[in-house]
Scaffold this motif. Structure first.
Motif, PDB file in Angstrom:
ATOM      1  N   PRO A 185       9.308  -2.473  24.222  1.00 29.23           N
ATOM      2  CA  PRO A 185       9.664  -1.775  22.983  1.00 29.23           C
ATOM      3  C   PRO A 185       8.486  -1.637  22.019  1.00 29.23           C
ATOM      4  O   PRO A 185       7.687  -2.566  21.858  1.00 29.23           O
ATOM      5  CB  PRO A 185      10.761  -2.666  22.384  1.00 29.23           C
ATOM      6  N   GLN A 186       8.390  -0.467  21.404  1.00 29.10           N
ATOM      7  CA  GLN A 186       7.362  -0.192  20.408  1.00 29.10           C
ATOM      8  C   GLN A 186       8.041   0.209  19.101  1.00 29.10           C
ATOM      9  O   GLN A 186       8.743   1.215  19.060  1.00 29.10           O
ATOM     10  CB  GLN A 186       6.442   0.932  20.879  1.00 29.10           C
ATOM     11  N   PRO A 187       7.869  -0.570  18.029  1.00 33.78           N
ATOM     12  CA  PRO A 187       8.459  -0.205  16.746  1.00 33.78           C
ATOM     13  C   PRO A 187       8.022   1.199  16.327  1.00 33.78           C
ATOM     14  O   PRO A 187       6.867   1.584  16.550  1.00 33.78           O
ATOM     15  CB  PRO A 187       7.912  -1.265  15.776  1.00 33.78           C
ATOM     16  N   MET A 188       8.942   1.962  15.745  1.00 36.92           N
ATOM     17  CA  MET A 188       8.620   3.326  15.328  1.00 36.92           C
ATOM     18  C   MET A 188       9.118   3.577  13.914  1.00 36.92           C
ATOM     19  O   MET A 188      10.268   3.255  13.580  1.00 36.92           O
ATOM     20  CB  MET A 188       9.235   4.348  16.281  1.00 36.92           C
ATOM     21  N   LEU A 189       8.250   4.140  13.096  1.00 39.42           N
ATOM     22  CA  LEU A 189       8.630   4.583  11.764  1.00 39.42           C
ATOM     23  C   LEU A 189       9.044   6.043  11.890  1.00 39.42           C
ATOM     24  O   LEU A 189       8.248   6.907  12.247  1.00 39.42           O
ATOM     25  CB  LEU A 189       7.467   4.433  10.777  1.00 39.42           C
ATOM     26  N   ARG A 190      10.292   6.324  11.593  1.00 40.29           N
ATOM     27  CA  ARG A 190      10.873   7.642  11.798  1.00 40.29           C
ATOM     28  C   ARG A 190      10.708   8.536  10.577  1.00 40.29           C
ATOM     29  O   ARG A 190      10.982   8.137   9.448  1.00 40.29           O
ATOM     30  CB  ARG A 190      12.361   7.514  12.105  1.00 40.29           C
ATOM     31  N   SER A 191      10.285   9.765  10.823  1.00 40.36           N
ATOM     32  CA  SER A 191      10.309  10.833   9.811  1.00 40.36           C
ATOM     33  C   SER A 191       9.679  10.414   8.488  1.00 40.36           C
ATOM     34  O   SER A 191      10.296  10.504   7.421  1.00 40.36           O
ATOM     35  CB  SER A 191      11.749  11.307   9.589  1.00 40.36           C
ATOM     36  N   VAL A 192       8.431   9.942   8.564  1.00 40.00           N
ATOM     37  CA  VAL A 192       7.684   9.574   7.357  1.00 40.00           C
ATOM     38  C   VAL A 192       6.711  10.697   7.002  1.00 40.00           C
ATOM     39  O   VAL A 192       6.360  11.510   7.861  1.00 40.00           O
ATOM     40  CB  VAL A 192       6.923   8.247   7.558  1.00 40.00           C
ATOM     41  N   LEU A 243       0.816  -1.212   0.000  1.00 39.37           N
ATOM     42  CA  LEU A 243       0.000   0.000   0.000  1.00 39.37           C
ATOM     43  C   LEU A 243       0.850   1.264   0.000  1.00 39.37           C
ATOM     44  O   LEU A 243       0.436   2.300  -0.511  1.00 39.37           O
ATOM     45  CB  LEU A 243      -0.914   0.019   1.239  1.00 39.37           C
ATOM     46  N   TRP A 244       2.028   1.156   0.615  1.00 38.60           N
ATOM     47  CA  TRP A 244       2.928   2.316   0.700  1.00 38.60           C
ATOM     48  C   TRP A 244       4.330   1.815   0.996  1.00 38.60           C
ATOM     49  O   TRP A 244       4.516   0.814   1.680  1.00 38.60           O
ATOM     50  CB  TRP A 244       2.469   3.248   1.815  1.00 38.60           C
ATOM     51  N   GLN A 245       5.300   2.535   0.476  1.00 42.37           N
ATOM     52  CA  GLN A 245       6.689   2.217   0.762  1.00 42.37           C
ATOM     53  C   GLN A 245       7.504   3.502   0.714  1.00 42.37           C
ATOM     54  O   GLN A 245       7.289   4.354  -0.163  1.00 42.37           O
ATOM     55  CB  GLN A 245       7.236   1.195  -0.244  1.00 42.37           C
ATOM     56  N   GLY A 246       8.412   3.664   1.659  1.00 38.92           N
ATOM     57  CA  GLY A 246       9.206   4.882   1.678  1.00 38.92           C
ATOM     58  C   GLY A 246      10.375   4.780   2.641  1.00 38.92           C
ATOM     59  O   GLY A 246      10.546   3.778   3.347  1.00 38.92           O
ATOM     60  N   THR A 247      11.176   5.838   2.669  1.00 39.41           N
ATOM     61  CA  THR A 247      12.335   5.916   3.549  1.00 39.41           C
ATOM     62  C   THR A 247      12.207   7.142   4.451  1.00 39.41           C
ATOM     63  O   THR A 247      11.489   8.091   4.125  1.00 39.41           O
ATOM     64  CB  THR A 247      13.639   6.017   2.740  1.00 39.41           C
ATOM     65  N   PRO A 248      12.899   7.150   5.577  1.00 37.98           N
ATOM     66  CA  PRO A 248      12.840   8.315   6.460  1.00 37.98           C
ATOM     67  C   PRO A 248      13.465   9.544   5.810  1.00 37.98           C
ATOM     68  O   PRO A 248      14.383   9.431   4.986  1.00 37.98           O
ATOM     69  CB  PRO A 248      13.660   7.876   7.687  1.00 37.98           C
ATOM     70  N   ASP A 249      12.985  10.709   6.196  1.00 37.87           N
ATOM     71  CA  ASP A 249      13.608  11.965   5.794  1.00 37.87           C
ATOM     72  C   ASP A 249      14.895  12.125   6.606  1.00 37.87           C
ATOM     73  O   ASP A 249      14.864  12.104   7.845  1.00 37.87           O
ATOM     74  CB  ASP A 249      12.653  13.126   6.077  1.00 37.87           C
ATOM     75  N   TRP A 250      16.038  12.278   5.935  1.00 38.27           N
ATOM     76  CA  TRP A 250      17.305  12.241   6.657  1.00 38.27           C
ATOM     77  C   TRP A 250      17.466  13.432   7.597  1.00 38.27           C
ATOM     78  O   TRP A 250      18.110  13.310   8.656  1.00 38.27           O
ATOM     79  CB  TRP A 250      18.475  12.142   5.694  1.00 38.27           C
ATOM     80  N   THR A 256      17.286   2.392   5.219  1.00 38.49           N
ATOM     81  CA  THR A 256      15.988   2.032   5.790  1.00 38.49           C
ATOM     82  C   THR A 256      14.881   2.113   4.743  1.00 38.49           C
ATOM     83  O   THR A 256      14.808   3.078   3.979  1.00 38.49           O
ATOM     84  CB  THR A 256      15.638   2.970   6.962  1.00 38.49           C
ATOM     85  N   ILE A 257      14.048   1.108   4.728  1.00 39.92           N
ATOM     86  CA  ILE A 257      12.832   1.125   3.906  1.00 39.92           C
ATOM     87  C   ILE A 257      11.677   0.648   4.772  1.00 39.92           C
ATOM     88  O   ILE A 257      11.740  -0.424   5.374  1.00 39.92           O
ATOM     89  CB  ILE A 257      12.943   0.224   2.653  1.00 39.92           C
ATOM     90  N   TYR A 258      10.637   1.465   4.835  1.00 42.38           N
ATOM     91  CA  TYR A 258       9.405   1.077   5.520  1.00 42.38           C
ATOM     92  C   TYR A 258       8.392   0.655   4.469  1.00 42.38           C
ATOM     93  O   TYR A 258       8.231   1.318   3.446  1.00 42.38           O
ATOM     94  CB  TYR A 258       8.833   2.244   6.316  1.00 42.38           C
ATOM     95  N   THR A 259       7.695  -0.452   4.743  1.00 44.04           N
ATOM     96  CA  THR A 259       6.689  -0.950   3.817  1.00 44.04           C
ATOM     97  C   THR A 259       5.394  -1.204   4.566  1.00 44.04           C
ATOM     98  O   THR A 259       5.395  -1.852   5.621  1.00 44.04           O
ATOM     99  CB  THR A 259       7.147  -2.257   3.140  1.00 44.04           C
ATOM    100  N   LEU A 260       4.311  -0.691   4.029  1.00 45.33           N
ATOM    101  CA  LEU A 260       2.971  -0.980   4.556  1.00 45.33           C
ATOM    102  C   LEU A 260       2.228  -1.820   3.534  1.00 45.33           C
ATOM    103  O   LEU A 260       2.083  -1.416   2.377  1.00 45.33           O
ATOM    104  CB  LEU A 260       2.209   0.323   4.822  1.00 45.33           C
ATOM    105  N   THR A 261       1.780  -2.993   3.955  1.00 42.02           N
ATOM    106  CA  THR A 261       0.918  -3.811   3.105  1.00 42.02           C
ATOM    107  C   THR A 261      -0.456  -3.900   3.765  1.00 42.02           C
ATOM    108  O   THR A 261      -0.679  -3.330   4.830  1.00 42.02           O
ATOM    109  CB  THR A 261       1.491  -5.233   2.915  1.00 42.02           C
TER     110      THR A 261
END
Length: 204
Positions: free
Chosen positions: A159-166, A22-29, A89-94
């Motif tokens: 611990p809670q997973p976190m998607l950084r700077s999306v 559904l979405w895929q991206g990387t954090p803003d550096w 880093t690559i974040y993927t939402l399915t």
């Protein structure tokens, strides 16, 4: 888990039937530099130290210039680290899970099934970007240090997973995916169009 082969960027294997990205991206550096490496605080600290050079008994302009030169070098190092972290880093939402692939030297891939996410908290991380932490309904199997920096700060015991700077645009996509992953959530979303009660909130 750790892996070397990546048939699909950001994923350790091909998607099973019925699952779609559904979405895929990387954090803003820049967001990583501020949120993970605290570049702003480092800069403020160096400015403060440089100002002490003009206090009685200080080294004056020469000392201030030397301090700022060291500050520039330090900030450059932090920028390189932030870029490397974001690039790796690559974040993927399915429609079934959130996948976090990260690791500069040795890539690591972490799957978070949407059905096991009890809540998602959003915190502003800059202009148009946010940090999104996921609270599992079961104990997360990885330790804080294994997930760093893709983990909510200070949550060492749970611990809670976190998607950084999306991008902020990621939030409604996640909200919709969470609703559809659980029939009870989908029913709640239908009753209150466009919202997912108790699922997307503001991080403290």
């Amino acid at each position: 888990m750790e892996y070397e082969d990546e048939p699909i960027p950001g994923l350790p294997g091909r998607l099973p039937p019925g699952e779609q990205i559904l979405w895929q991206g990387t954090p803003d550096w820049l967001g990583v530099a501020r949120g993970v490496f605290h570049a702003r605080l480092v800069m403020i600290w160096f400015v403060f130290v440089a100002s002490l050079a003009f206090v009685a008994g200080g080294t004056g302009l020469t000392g201030a210039l030397v301090t700022m030169a060291v500050a520039a070098l330090g900030l450059a190092v932090l920028a390189v680290l932030a870029r490397a972290q974001a690039k790796s880093t690559i974040y993927t939402l399915t429609n079934k899970r959130v996948v976090l692939r990260f690791g500069v030297a040795l890539p690591k891939c972490v799957n978070v099934p949407l059905a096991l996410v009890g809540r998602a908290d959003v915190k502003a991380a800059g202009s148009g970007i946010v940090d999104v932490s996921l609270t599992p309904t079961v104990r997360f199997p990885l330790a804080y240090l294994q997930m760093w920096p893709h983990v909510r700060p200070w949550k060492f015991g749970s611990p809670q997973p976190m998607l950084r700077s999306v991008p902020e645009s990621f939030v409604p996509l996640l909200s919709d995916a969470l609703a559809k992953a659980d029939p009870a959530r989908a029913t709640a979303a239908s009753a209150d169009a466009g919202t997912v009660p108790n699922m997307i909130g503001a991080a403290a």
